[in-house]
Design a protein around this motif. Structure first.
Motif: not given
Length: 102
Positions: A35-62
């Motif tokens: 919930r806390a980490l979406d591409t927009a927030r990660v991009g804002a924190v790291l200075g990378v455009a959110a459109g250039a970030i892909r997020r993959y969820e791996l719930p079985q691995l946490g």
């Protein structure tokens, strides 16, 4: 509370792409991290455009895996900004403040 209280990271660099995997210490904390980490927030924190970030969820691995395209200023071997490499980006992300209800 900071992200490093709930998770650790593994990173990798290839060319101009950096990958950061955020891995929960405890399975029970994975939903909160997701919930806390979406591409927009990660991009804002790291200075990378959110459109250039892909997020993959791996719930079985946490885990969440973020692929950041164009994050390395032309590539690891061409970049003069050593701080932009994956290990530094991952450490910076772990310092992120997340709320109790995140």
């Amino acid at each position: 509370m900071r992200l490093h209280d709930l998770a650790h990271v593994r990173t990798g660099d290839k060319g101009d792409i950096s990958q950061i995997s955020v891995i929960a210490y405890r399975a029970a904390d994975y939903p909160r991290i997701a919930r806390a980490l979406d591409t927009a927030r990660v991009g804002a924190v790291l200075g990378v455009a959110a459109g250039a970030i892909r997020r993959y969820e791996l719930p079985q691995l946490g885990a969440l895996n973020f692929v950041l395209e164009g994050a390395l200023s032309g590539g690891v071997t061409r970049s003069l900004a050593l701080d932009a490499h994956g290990k530094t980006l991952g450490a910076h992300l772990l310092a992120l403040e997340i709320g109790d209800g995140a």
